[in-house]
Design a protein around this motif. Structure first.
Motif, PDB file in Angstrom:
ATOM      1  N   SER A   1       6.246   3.798   2.263  1.00 23.87           N
ATOM      2  CA  SER A   1       5.656   2.778   3.136  1.00 23.87           C
ATOM      3  C   SER A   1       5.193   3.342   4.473  1.00 23.87           C
ATOM      4  O   SER A   1       4.270   2.799   5.078  1.00 23.87           O
ATOM      5  CB  SER A   1       6.633   1.630   3.352  1.00 23.87           C
TER       6      SER A   1
ATOM      7  N   TYR B   1      -3.426  -7.047   2.328  1.00 27.18           N
ATOM      8  CA  TYR B   1      -2.429  -7.390   1.313  1.00 27.18           C
ATOM      9  C   TYR B   1      -1.455  -6.227   1.098  1.00 27.18           C
ATOM     10  O   TYR B   1      -0.236  -6.421   1.077  1.00 27.18           O
ATOM     11  CB  TYR B   1      -3.110  -7.761  -0.006  1.00 27.18           C
ATOM     12  N   ILE B   2      -1.968  -5.016   0.934  1.00 26.71           N
ATOM     13  CA  ILE B   2      -1.117  -3.850   0.684  1.00 26.71           C
ATOM     14  C   ILE B   2      -0.168  -3.627   1.860  1.00 26.71           C
ATOM     15  O   ILE B   2       1.032  -3.389   1.674  1.00 26.71           O
ATOM     16  CB  ILE B   2      -1.969  -2.597   0.413  1.00 26.71           C
TER      17      ILE B   2
ATOM     18  N   ILE C   1       1.407   4.225   4.358  1.00 23.21           N
ATOM     19  CA  ILE C   1       0.424   3.175   4.108  1.00 23.21           C
ATOM     20  C   ILE C   1      -0.488   2.913   5.314  1.00 23.21           C
ATOM     21  O   ILE C   1      -1.708   2.856   5.158  1.00 23.21           O
ATOM     22  CB  ILE C   1       1.109   1.887   3.611  1.00 23.21           C
TER      23      ILE C   1
ATOM     24  N   ASP D   1       2.383  -6.531   2.064  1.00 26.41           N
ATOM     25  CA  ASP D   1       3.303  -6.383   0.941  1.00 26.41           C
ATOM     26  C   ASP D   1       4.308  -5.265   1.201  1.00 26.41           C
ATOM     27  O   ASP D   1       5.487  -5.382   0.842  1.00 26.41           O
ATOM     28  CB  ASP D   1       2.531  -6.125  -0.355  1.00 26.41           C
ATOM     29  N   SER D   2       3.873  -4.179   1.836  1.00 24.65           N
ATOM     30  CA  SER D   2       4.808  -3.091   2.148  1.00 24.65           C
ATOM     31  C   SER D   2       5.817  -3.528   3.215  1.00 24.65           C
ATOM     32  O   SER D   2       6.987  -3.141   3.160  1.00 24.65           O
ATOM     33  CB  SER D   2       4.067  -1.835   2.596  1.00 24.65           C
TER      34      SER D   2
ATOM     35  N   SER E   1       2.293   2.814  -1.658  1.00 22.32           N
ATOM     36  CA  SER E   1       3.192   1.666  -1.776  1.00 22.32           C
ATOM     37  C   SER E   1       3.990   1.731  -3.074  1.00 22.32           C
ATOM     38  O   SER E   1       5.207   1.531  -3.071  1.00 22.32           O
ATOM     39  CB  SER E   1       2.380   0.366  -1.726  1.00 22.32           C
TER      40      SER E   1
ATOM     41  N   ALA F   1      -3.518   3.847  -0.366  1.00 17.00           N
ATOM     42  CA  ALA F   1      -2.524   2.937   0.216  1.00 17.00           C
ATOM     43  C   ALA F   1      -1.680   2.293  -0.884  1.00 17.00           C
ATOM     44  O   ALA F   1      -0.445   2.232  -0.778  1.00 17.00           O
ATOM     45  CB  ALA F   1      -3.217   1.861   1.060  1.00 17.00           C
ATOM     46  N   PHE F   2      -2.340   1.828  -1.949  1.00 15.80           N
ATOM     47  CA  PHE F   2      -1.614   1.199  -3.049  1.00 15.80           C
ATOM     48  C   PHE F   2      -0.675   2.197  -3.730  1.00 15.80           C
ATOM     49  O   PHE F   2       0.476   1.879  -4.033  1.00 15.80           O
ATOM     50  CB  PHE F   2      -2.578   0.601  -4.073  1.00 15.80           C
TER      51      PHE F   2
ATOM     52  N   GLU G   1      -8.074   2.343  -0.250  1.00 15.19           N
ATOM     53  CA  GLU G   1      -7.268   1.287  -0.880  1.00 15.19           C
ATOM     54  C   GLU G   1      -6.368   1.878  -1.959  1.00 15.19           C
ATOM     55  O   GLU G   1      -5.180   1.528  -2.057  1.00 15.19           O
ATOM     56  CB  GLU G   1      -8.167   0.210  -1.487  1.00 15.19           C
TER      57      GLU G   1
ATOM     58  N   THR H   1      -4.563   2.237   5.621  1.00 12.02           N
ATOM     59  CA  THR H   1      -5.044   0.894   5.950  1.00 12.02           C
ATOM     60  C   THR H   1      -5.675   0.844   7.346  1.00 12.02           C
ATOM     61  O   THR H   1      -6.670   0.144   7.538  1.00 12.02           O
ATOM     62  CB  THR H   1      -3.913  -0.151   5.841  1.00 12.02           C
TER      63      THR H   1
END
Length: 196
Positions: free
Chosen positions: A59, A83-84, A62, A87-88, A54, A50-51, A47, A66
């Motif tokens: 991107s 979500y990540i 990511i 969002d990307s 981002s 990935a964050f 996580e 994930t």
């Protein structure tokens, strides 16, 4: 140690360093990181990676993190990763992909959203939401102090980015997502994320 160092770096907005620590933590755990006692640690490292990717605008990296999460944890434990990823997609203006993935996730979460929105379904959903919401007065909603758990907060953060993608592409899913969010918040507790 790498998880703590990554979090510390991320809190200081040093996402290059954070990504470095998260990646090293993942490498240190090796191929067996999803097994046994290290599962939770592996999830948090992925996580974080990935964050951080981002936050750095990387991107394309990511999904590498994930997808590992999606393949190794229960659906409820993958909501932060969802979500990540969504969002990307939103940040890179891939609104259609964000909406498609987001609506599919909401359906898995038992949000009542039809596969093909139409004006009749939208009107019916709006009328039903109005009836349900009208059972509460402002004081009840504003003072609704039911403790909201982390899963509920994560779902509402996910809904926020899905609604944003719906808005940007003028998707007919937007009013359906909005109505289901009201219903979900009334059933599971109102919190800061509910206002999104």
């Amino acid at each position: 140690w790498n998880l703590r160092a990554g979090k510390d770096a991320a809190e200081k907005s040093n996402f290059n360093a954070a990504l470095y620590y998260y990646k090293n933590g993942i490498a240190f755990l090796g191929d067996e990181c999803w097994l046994g006692d290290t599962n939770e640690l592996c999830l948090r490292l992925h996580e974080g990676a990935a964050f951080s990717s981002s936050a750095l605008g990387e991107s394309s990296k990511i999904p590498m993190y994930t997808d590992d999460i999606f393949n190794n944890v229960h659906f409820d434990d993958s909501l932060v990763a969802e979500y990540i990823l969504i969002d990307s997609l939103f940040a890179t203006e891939k609104y259609s992909a964000a909406v498609a993935r987001g609506v599919a996730i909401l359906r898995q979460l038992k949000f009542d959203i039809p596969a093909t929105p139409n004006p009749v379904a939208v009107m019916q959903k709006m009328e039903k939401t109005e009836r349900e919401a009208s059972m509460y007065n402002f004081s009840q909603i504003a003072g609704y102090e039911r403790r909201v758990d982390l899963k509920t907060r994560n779902i509402l953060k996910l809904v926020e980015v899905i609604a944003g993608a719906c808005y940007h592409m003028a998707s007919p899913f937007l009013p359906l997502v909005a109505c289901e969010t009201v219903r979900y918040s009334l059933q599971n507790g109102v919190c800061q994320e509910s206002a999104s």
